[in-house]
Write an enzyme that holds these catalytic residues in place. Structure first.
Site, PDB file in Angstrom:
ATOM      1  N   ASP A  19       0.863  -1.193   0.000  1.00 35.78           N
ATOM      2  CA  ASP A  19       0.000   0.000   0.000  1.00 35.78           C
ATOM      3  C   ASP A  19       0.895   1.237   0.000  1.00 35.78           C
ATOM      4  OD1 ASP A  19      -3.112   0.753   1.589  1.00 35.78           O
ATOM      5  OD2 ASP A  19      -1.665   2.211   0.844  1.00 35.78           O
ATOM      6  N   ASP A 114      -3.503   2.299  -5.495  1.00 32.94           N
ATOM      7  CA  ASP A 114      -2.237   2.286  -4.736  1.00 32.94           C
ATOM      8  C   ASP A 114      -2.074   1.055  -3.854  1.00 32.94           C
ATOM      9  OD1 ASP A 114      -3.796   2.765  -2.385  1.00 32.94           O
ATOM     10  OD2 ASP A 114      -2.156   3.965  -1.566  1.00 32.94           O
ATOM     11  N   GLU A 115      -2.828   0.008  -4.143  1.00 32.14           N
ATOM     12  CA  GLU A 115      -2.862  -1.104  -3.189  1.00 32.14           C
ATOM     13  C   GLU A 115      -3.028  -2.433  -3.922  1.00 32.14           C
ATOM     14  OE1 GLU A 115      -6.192  -2.277   0.136  1.00 32.14           O
ATOM     15  OE2 GLU A 115      -6.318  -0.371  -0.890  1.00 32.14           O
TER      16      GLU A 115
HETATM   17  P1  TTP Z   1      -5.209   5.108   0.888  1.00 27.89           P
HETATM   18  O1  TTP Z   1      -4.187   4.042   0.630  1.00 27.89           O
HETATM   19  O2  TTP Z   1      -6.358   4.787   1.760  1.00 27.89           O
HETATM   20  O3  TTP Z   1      -4.487   6.379   1.550  1.00 27.89           O
HETATM   21  P2  TTP Z   1      -3.083   7.001   1.249  1.00 27.89           P
HETATM   22  O4  TTP Z   1      -2.274   6.189   0.302  1.00 27.89           O
HETATM   23  O5  TTP Z   1      -3.270   8.422   0.828  1.00 27.89           O
HETATM   24  O6  TTP Z   1      -2.394   7.034   2.676  1.00 27.89           O
HETATM   25  P3  TTP Z   1      -1.839   5.799   3.510  1.00 27.89           P
HETATM   26  O7  TTP Z   1      -0.363   6.081   3.678  1.00 27.89           O
HETATM   27  O8  TTP Z   1      -2.577   5.852   4.802  1.00 27.89           O
HETATM   28  O9  TTP Z   1      -2.093   4.560   2.730  1.00 27.89           O
HETATM   29  O10 TTP Z   1      -5.779   5.647  -0.476  1.00 27.89           O
HETATM   30  C1  TTP Z   1      -4.994   5.750  -1.639  1.00 27.89           C
HETATM   31  C2  TTP Z   1      -5.393   6.980  -2.443  1.00 27.89           C
HETATM   32  O11 TTP Z   1      -6.775   6.914  -2.781  1.00 27.89           O
HETATM   33  C3  TTP Z   1      -5.205   8.275  -1.686  1.00 27.89           C
HETATM   34  O12 TTP Z   1      -3.890   8.819  -1.819  1.00 27.89           O
HETATM   35  C4  TTP Z   1      -6.258   9.162  -2.268  1.00 27.89           C
HETATM   36  C5  TTP Z   1      -7.358   8.212  -2.707  1.00 27.89           C
HETATM   37  N1  TTP Z   1      -8.484   8.253  -1.742  1.00 27.89           N
HETATM   38  C6  TTP Z   1      -9.549   9.088  -2.010  1.00 27.89           C
HETATM   39  O13 TTP Z   1      -9.585   9.762  -3.053  1.00 27.89           O
HETATM   40  N2  TTP Z   1     -10.581   9.149  -1.105  1.00 27.89           N
HETATM   41  C7  TTP Z   1     -10.580   8.417   0.058  1.00 27.89           C
HETATM   42  O14 TTP Z   1     -11.526   8.515   0.862  1.00 27.89           O
HETATM   43  C8  TTP Z   1      -9.461   7.549   0.322  1.00 27.89           C
HETATM   44  C9  TTP Z   1      -9.422   6.734   1.588  1.00 27.89           C
HETATM   45  C10 TTP Z   1      -8.447   7.504  -0.607  1.00 27.89           C
HETATM   46 MG    MG Z   2      -2.085   4.129   0.581  1.00 33.47          MG
END
Ligand code: TTP
Ligand code: MG
Length: 375
Positions: A19, A114-115
């Site tokens: 992730d 991103d995952e």
């Molecule tokens: P996430 O992996 O949930 O968050 P992140 O990568 O920004 O942070 P983390 O280090 O905690 O993993 O989500 C990935 C991307 O998806 C995030 O950068 C932006 C998008 N996203 C949204 O647009 N809306 C949302 O509610 C979430 C949770 C994510």
């Molecule tokens: Mg993330």
């Protein structure tokens, strides 16, 4: 025994969950050095009514998080740098990252931009130690993108996801079969994927704070209290998850949407949004080598009622104008747009899969030179 003298543990499966850290914000900080080390908040404008997509790690201590209204984020973090998302940039990065993952094993399931999950029980490096594979993957991603990822290594998907979240950013956490019970004992129920604030509140009402509490309650009682969901929670709290990594489901839906600064009945405005989305969507699909046949229109009316209307086509439209024509038809015939004020409009394509069978490039083909070569 292995070389360190430790008894070798038997792993039923070796799953890695990768992730990316603060994904959208990290791309912005990489592309704009002046934003590095600063609170960056990507999403709607603070003057408007949109929400935060994500916040950089510098912004998080202020209490800013995804899905929070951008205006609230501005109040919490007045010095924050507020940026509108650049979806094409994130999609491009995502495609690079997923291609890297597929070099380690064809068993890669990308669940969002991103995952992804990987089953590395058998992998193309022939490395037994899944933590070593995860370390290589993190280095490989960084060398190619200059972005950091967090990874979790565990015997199943549920535990791997918990593990990747455990130490962010740039973390690597391993949950072994024998450390699973101790790991879960004190883990707050909120950390179980799918347990949101509502379920959490409900669980707390019964006194269940941790996975350990759920295990002690037992399956029978949880089913009595929460129905089928209780049984599911019990399984997870015990660390069990039989799901397989499904490489072909890829990202299940790709969509784009916008919240207007003021509600609108203007059909021309809605149609012009859809035309822009159709162009972006089709461009993205073609670029990433995917196809999807189900077109999904989403509307949120001013009173927050949200609807989706979809149509599955015999094949993916070739031209964006054809995709737009379907979206427009859904808008005009199957919604109350024009008669009822609209707050948000979105367009998506679901049922995505690869347009071509996934290729199997050599693991180290065009590997960035920064990656340490194994000898
Ligand atoms: P996430 O992996 O949930 O968050 P992140 O990568 O920004 O942070 P983390 O280090 O905690 O993993 O989500 C990935 C991307 O998806 C995030 O950068 C932006 C998008 N996203 C949204 O647009 N809306 C949302 O509610 C979430 C949770 C994510
Ligand atoms: Mg993330």
């Amino acid at each position: 025994m292995d070389s360190s003298g430790k008894a070798k543990e038997k792993w039923p499966r070796k799953i890695i969950h990768v992730d990316m850290d603060a994904f959208f914000a990290a791309v912005e900080q990489r592309d704009h050095p002046e934003y590095r080390g600063k609170p960056v908040i990507v999403g709607g404008t603070p003057e408007g009514r949109g929400v935060v997509s994500t916040a950089s790690y510098e912004a998080r201590p202020f209490g800013v998080h995804s899905a929070m209204p951008a205006a609230q984020a501005k109040r919490l973090c007045p010095e924050g740098i507020f940026l509108r998302p650049r979806f094409e940039a994130y999609q491009k990065e995502s495609a690079v990252i997923m291609a890297i993952l597929r070099r380690y094993t064809p068993l890669v399931e990308s669940v969002s931009l991103d995952e992804a999950y990987l089953d590395v029980t058998v992998n193309r490096l022939g490395i037994e130690d899944a933590a070593a594979v995860a370390t290589l993957i993190k280095q490989h991603i960084f060398a190619a993108t200059h972005l950091t990822a967090s990874a979790g290594v565990a015997p199943n998907l549920f535990l791997a996801k918990i593990a990747s979240d455990f130490k962010k950013p740039d973390g690597l956490t391993v949950i072994t079969p024998s450390s699973t019970e101790a790991f879960l004992r004190e883990l707050p129920v909120r950390k179980i994927p799918g347990v949101g604030p509502v379920t959490e509140k409900e669980l707390l009402r019964y006194g269940y704070k941790t996975c350990g509490d759920l295990v002690r309650a037992g399956a029978e009682r949880l089913v009595r209290q929460f129905g089928k969901h209780g049984g599911h929670l019990y399984e997870r709290a015990c660390g069990r998850d039989e799901r397989e990594v499904e490489p072909f489901s890829e990202s299940k839906q790709y969509s784009t949407e916008e919240t207007f600064s003021s509600d609108t009945r203007d059909l021309e405005k809605l149609k012009s949004c859809l035309a822009g989305y159709a162009r972006d969507l089709l461009g993205y699909l073609k670029e990433s080598g995917r196809m999807g046949r189900t077109i999904v229109l989403k509307l949120k009316y001013a009173d927050f009622e949200q609807i989706t209307r979809s149509r599955t086509l015999p094949e993916m439209p070739e031209r964006w104008q054809d995709l737009y024509a379907v979206a427009e038809d859904l808008l005009l015939r199957r919604t109350e747009a024009g008669r009822r004020p609209v707050r948000l409009i979105g367009l998506g394509i679901s049922g995505l899969g690869p347009a071509r069978p996934p290729q199997q490039p050599g693991l180290f083909d065009s590997l960035p030179s920064a990656l340490p070569k194994s000898d």
